[in-house]
Motif scaffolding. Structure first.
Motif, PDB file in Angstrom:
ATOM      1  N   PRO A  31      24.804   9.100 -19.061  1.00 47.34           N
ATOM      2  CA  PRO A  31      25.145   7.728 -18.661  1.00 47.34           C
ATOM      3  C   PRO A  31      24.392   7.330 -17.396  1.00 47.34           C
ATOM      4  N   PHE A  32      24.264   6.038 -17.195  1.00 43.62           N
ATOM      5  CA  PHE A  32      23.458   5.531 -16.089  1.00 43.62           C
ATOM      6  C   PHE A  32      23.933   6.060 -14.740  1.00 43.62           C
ATOM      7  N   ARG A  33      25.258   6.092 -14.524  1.00 44.70           N
ATOM      8  CA  ARG A  33      25.765   6.545 -13.228  1.00 44.70           C
ATOM      9  C   ARG A  33      25.434   8.012 -12.990  1.00 44.70           C
ATOM     10  N   VAL A  34      25.378   8.805 -14.055  1.00 50.09           N
ATOM     11  CA  VAL A  34      24.999  10.211 -13.925  1.00 50.09           C
ATOM     12  C   VAL A  34      23.512  10.329 -13.595  1.00 50.09           C
ATOM     13  N   GLN A  35      22.703   9.481 -14.210  1.00 52.81           N
ATOM     14  CA  GLN A  35      21.269   9.493 -13.908  1.00 52.81           C
ATOM     15  C   GLN A  35      21.018   9.153 -12.442  1.00 52.81           C
ATOM     16  N   THR A  88       0.814  -1.218   0.000  1.00 53.90           N
ATOM     17  CA  THR A  88       0.000   0.000   0.000  1.00 53.90           C
ATOM     18  C   THR A  88       0.848   1.269   0.000  1.00 53.90           C
ATOM     19  N   HIS A  89       2.097   1.172   0.489  1.00 52.16           N
ATOM     20  CA  HIS A  89       2.980   2.345   0.527  1.00 52.16           C
ATOM     21  C   HIS A  89       3.389   2.809  -0.873  1.00 52.16           C
ATOM     22  N   LEU A  90       3.215   1.962  -1.878  1.00 51.90           N
ATOM     23  CA  LEU A  90       3.518   2.376  -3.246  1.00 51.90           C
ATOM     24  C   LEU A  90       2.540   3.440  -3.738  1.00 51.90           C
ATOM     25  N   GLY A  91       1.448   3.643  -3.001  1.00 51.40           N
ATOM     26  CA  GLY A  91       0.500   4.696  -3.360  1.00 51.40           C
ATOM     27  C   GLY A  91       0.731   5.979  -2.596  1.00 51.40           C
ATOM     28  N   GLY A  92       1.876   6.090  -1.939  1.00 53.04           N
ATOM     29  CA  GLY A  92       2.161   7.265  -1.132  1.00 53.04           C
ATOM     30  C   GLY A  92       2.730   8.434  -1.926  1.00 53.04           C
ATOM     31  N   GLU A  93       2.798   9.577  -1.269  1.00 52.82           N
ATOM     32  CA  GLU A  93       3.285  10.812  -1.893  1.00 52.82           C
ATOM     33  C   GLU A  93       4.736  10.701  -2.325  1.00 52.82           C
ATOM     34  N   LEU A  94       5.572  10.001  -1.530  1.00 50.91           N
ATOM     35  CA  LEU A  94       6.993   9.903  -1.834  1.00 50.91           C
ATOM     36  C   LEU A  94       7.231   9.152  -3.140  1.00 50.91           C
ATOM     37  N   VAL A  95       6.477   8.086  -3.385  1.00 56.32           N
ATOM     38  CA  VAL A  95       6.629   7.316  -4.628  1.00 56.32           C
ATOM     39  C   VAL A  95       6.284   8.182  -5.828  1.00 56.32           C
ATOM     40  N   PHE A  96       5.196   8.957  -5.713  1.00 51.57           N
ATOM     41  CA  PHE A  96       4.827   9.881  -6.791  1.00 51.57           C
ATOM     42  C   PHE A  96       5.937  10.893  -7.046  1.00 51.57           C
ATOM     43  N   LEU A  97       6.486  11.464  -5.977  1.00 49.73           N
ATOM     44  CA  LEU A  97       7.533  12.468  -6.121  1.00 49.73           C
ATOM     45  C   LEU A  97       8.768  11.887  -6.797  1.00 49.73           C
ATOM     46  N   VAL A  98       9.212  10.718  -6.357  1.00 52.04           N
ATOM     47  CA  VAL A  98      10.393  10.085  -6.940  1.00 52.04           C
ATOM     48  C   VAL A  98      10.157   9.761  -8.419  1.00 52.04           C
ATOM     49  N   ALA A  99       8.994   9.197  -8.737  1.00 51.26           N
ATOM     50  CA  ALA A  99       8.691   8.830 -10.119  1.00 51.26           C
ATOM     51  C   ALA A  99       8.636  10.059 -11.025  1.00 51.26           C
ATOM     52  N   ALA A 147      13.606  22.001  -7.946  1.00 46.64           N
ATOM     53  CA  ALA A 147      13.656  20.754  -8.716  1.00 46.64           C
ATOM     54  C   ALA A 147      13.668  21.004 -10.217  1.00 46.64           C
ATOM     55  N   GLY A 148      12.946  22.039 -10.668  1.00 45.36           N
ATOM     56  CA  GLY A 148      12.789  22.248 -12.105  1.00 45.36           C
ATOM     57  C   GLY A 148      13.747  23.222 -12.730  1.00 45.36           C
ATOM     58  N   ILE A 149      14.336  24.132 -11.930  1.00 43.32           N
ATOM     59  CA  ILE A 149      15.211  25.164 -12.496  1.00 43.32           C
ATOM     60  C   ILE A 149      16.637  25.058 -11.959  1.00 43.32           C
ATOM     61  N   PHE A 150      16.799  25.104 -10.641  1.00 46.22           N
ATOM     62  CA  PHE A 150      18.141  25.200 -10.074  1.00 46.22           C
ATOM     63  C   PHE A 150      18.920  23.889 -10.136  1.00 46.22           C
ATOM     64  N   TRP A 151      18.270  22.760  -9.795  1.00 46.80           N
ATOM     65  CA  TRP A 151      19.000  21.498  -9.828  1.00 46.80           C
ATOM     66  C   TRP A 151      19.454  21.125 -11.238  1.00 46.80           C
ATOM     67  N   PRO A 152      18.652  21.293 -12.290  1.00 48.50           N
ATOM     68  CA  PRO A 152      19.144  20.979 -13.639  1.00 48.50           C
ATOM     69  C   PRO A 152      20.363  21.793 -14.065  1.00 48.50           C
ATOM     70  N   MET A 153      20.617  22.932 -13.412  1.00 48.14           N
ATOM     71  CA  MET A 153      21.825  23.702 -13.731  1.00 48.14           C
ATOM     72  C   MET A 153      23.095  22.920 -13.408  1.00 48.14           C
ATOM     73  N   ALA A 154      22.980  21.934 -12.509  1.00 49.46           N
ATOM     74  CA  ALA A 154      24.140  21.127 -12.132  1.00 49.46           C
ATOM     75  C   ALA A 154      24.361  19.954 -13.077  1.00 49.46           C
ATOM     76  N   PHE A 155      23.440  19.700 -13.982  1.00 48.61           N
ATOM     77  CA  PHE A 155      23.550  18.520 -14.844  1.00 48.61           C
ATOM     78  C   PHE A 155      24.806  18.517 -15.719  1.00 48.61           C
ATOM     79  N   ALA A 189      19.492  10.760  -6.951  1.00 49.63           N
ATOM     80  CA  ALA A 189      19.843  10.652  -5.530  1.00 49.63           C
ATOM     81  C   ALA A 189      20.143  12.020  -4.925  1.00 49.63           C
ATOM     82  N   LEU A 190      21.038  12.776  -5.554  1.00 49.17           N
ATOM     83  CA  LEU A 190      21.404  14.088  -5.017  1.00 49.17           C
ATOM     84  C   LEU A 190      20.259  15.087  -5.161  1.00 49.17           C
ATOM     85  N   GLY A 191      19.513  14.981  -6.259  1.00 47.59           N
ATOM     86  CA  GLY A 191      18.386  15.890  -6.474  1.00 47.59           C
ATOM     87  C   GLY A 191      17.307  15.719  -5.424  1.00 47.59           C
ATOM     88  N   LEU A 192      17.002  14.474  -5.065  1.00 49.80           N
ATOM     89  CA  LEU A 192      15.983  14.235  -4.041  1.00 49.80           C
ATOM     90  C   LEU A 192      16.442  14.747  -2.680  1.00 49.80           C
TER      91      LEU A 192
END
Length: 306
Positions: free
Chosen positions: A237-241, A23-34, A285-293, A246-249
């Motif tokens: 690359p996968f390690r960058v993703q 049931t925890h798969l329906g929680g807010e955190l799962v939505f945020l991560v996805a 999440a949408g503006i500042f963190w992508p600047m580090a990509f 991880a760091l973004g969350l």
């Protein structure tokens, strides 16, 4: 209630544990991560799609909860028992089910946006199983989960053309409509005269959620406006993703929690502080963190060459 009593008779300790975990798969955190994983690592339009379905689904869900004010099953029938481990998260009114809205919104979007048949089947199964867990645990009725599931399905169908067709030229209308609805929900919560017998804890929760949604949708509009002029690549690359997610969350959660202390005293406990905080979370999440990509991309490439 007959169906809930039927499920109650099927309960066993080991099945309770499995269902409680699922049931925890329906929680807010799962939505945020996805949603953030898709936005950062796969396709920004798909990220906007999931966020829009999630935010609007939550808005309608919360509006119906505080308007209909239907109590939980064990309140309506004192002879009915629930799985006690589910009680802590079963707060607020019963109708409609928030977990059903969140899970069907998250996994429904994933199912529509993948070409892998096995992923589709798994997501479709979760769209059915997670709402069913709410019935097994005894925290919702069939009507709760059916309506809770129907809300995101409606938005999954309705919103896709606005985001994906004609290069998304209808996005301004969608953004304006979402922001207007969230503002309308705040005004409804602030100005409507609720009956004297309304549960004050539930009323406070709905007011809090209305400001949360207003802040998040305002932040989403800001991100979309900036994103039109500044593009970033989701490919890496996968390690960058993995680093992105991880760091973004960690950063997003740090902003979410870190802004509580300065904002709440500044606004003297008014919910406007919550709106500003969640707006800041989405903008981060949408503006500042992508600047580090680009830096993460260079870091990942350097480690790979070493």
């Amino acid at each position: 209630m007959d169906f809930l009593y039927f499920l109650q008779d099927l309960r066993t300790p080991w099945l309770d544990a499995i269902i409680s975990a699922l049931t925890h798969l329906g929680g807010e955190l799962v939505f945020l991560v996805a949603a953030l994983t898709i936005f950062w690592c796969r396709d920004k339009r798909q990220g906007y799609y999931m966020l829009s379905v999630g935010f609007l689904g939550t808005l309608v869900n919360q509006f119906l909860k505080i308007t209909c004010r239907i109590p939980r099953p064990w309140v309506r029938d004192p002879n009915f028992t629930i799985v006690e481990s589910a009680r802590a998260e079963a707060t607020g009114y019963s109708f409609p089910s928030g977990h059903s809205t969140s899970s069907v919104g998250t996994f429904g979007v994933l199912a529509t946006e993948t070409k892998n048949i096995w992923v589709r089947l798994i997501c479709a199964a979760l769209c059915f199983l997670i709402p069913l867990t709410r019935l097994y645990l005894g925290v919702h009725t069939p009507a709760d989960v059916l309506v809770g599931s129907a809300i995101p399905l409606f938005f999954i169908i309705l919103l896709r053309p606005f985001i994906f067709r004609e290069e998304g030229r209808h996005m301004p209308k969608l953004m304006a409509a979402m922001l207007a609805l969230s503002l309308g929900f705040v005004l409804y919560m602030e100005l409507y005269s609720f009956p004297a017998n309304v549960d004050q804890e539930n009323l406070a929760s709905a007011l809090k959620n209305s400001y949360t949604l207003l802040g998040a949708l305002t932040g989403m509009l800001i991100v979309w406006q900036v994103d039109k002029k500044r593009d970033f690549s989701t490919a890496a690359p996968f390690r960058v993703q993995v680093l992105k997610v991880a760091l973004g969350l960690v950063l997003v959660l740090a902003v979410k929690e870190g802004l509580k202390f300065p904002l709440e005293p500044l606004f003297k406990g008014h919910m406007a502080a919550r709106a500003i905080r969640y707006c800041a979370v989405v903008v981060t999440a949408g503006i500042f963190w992508p600047m580090a990509f680009p830096w993460l991309q260079k870091l990942g490439t350097k480690k790979q060459s070493d």
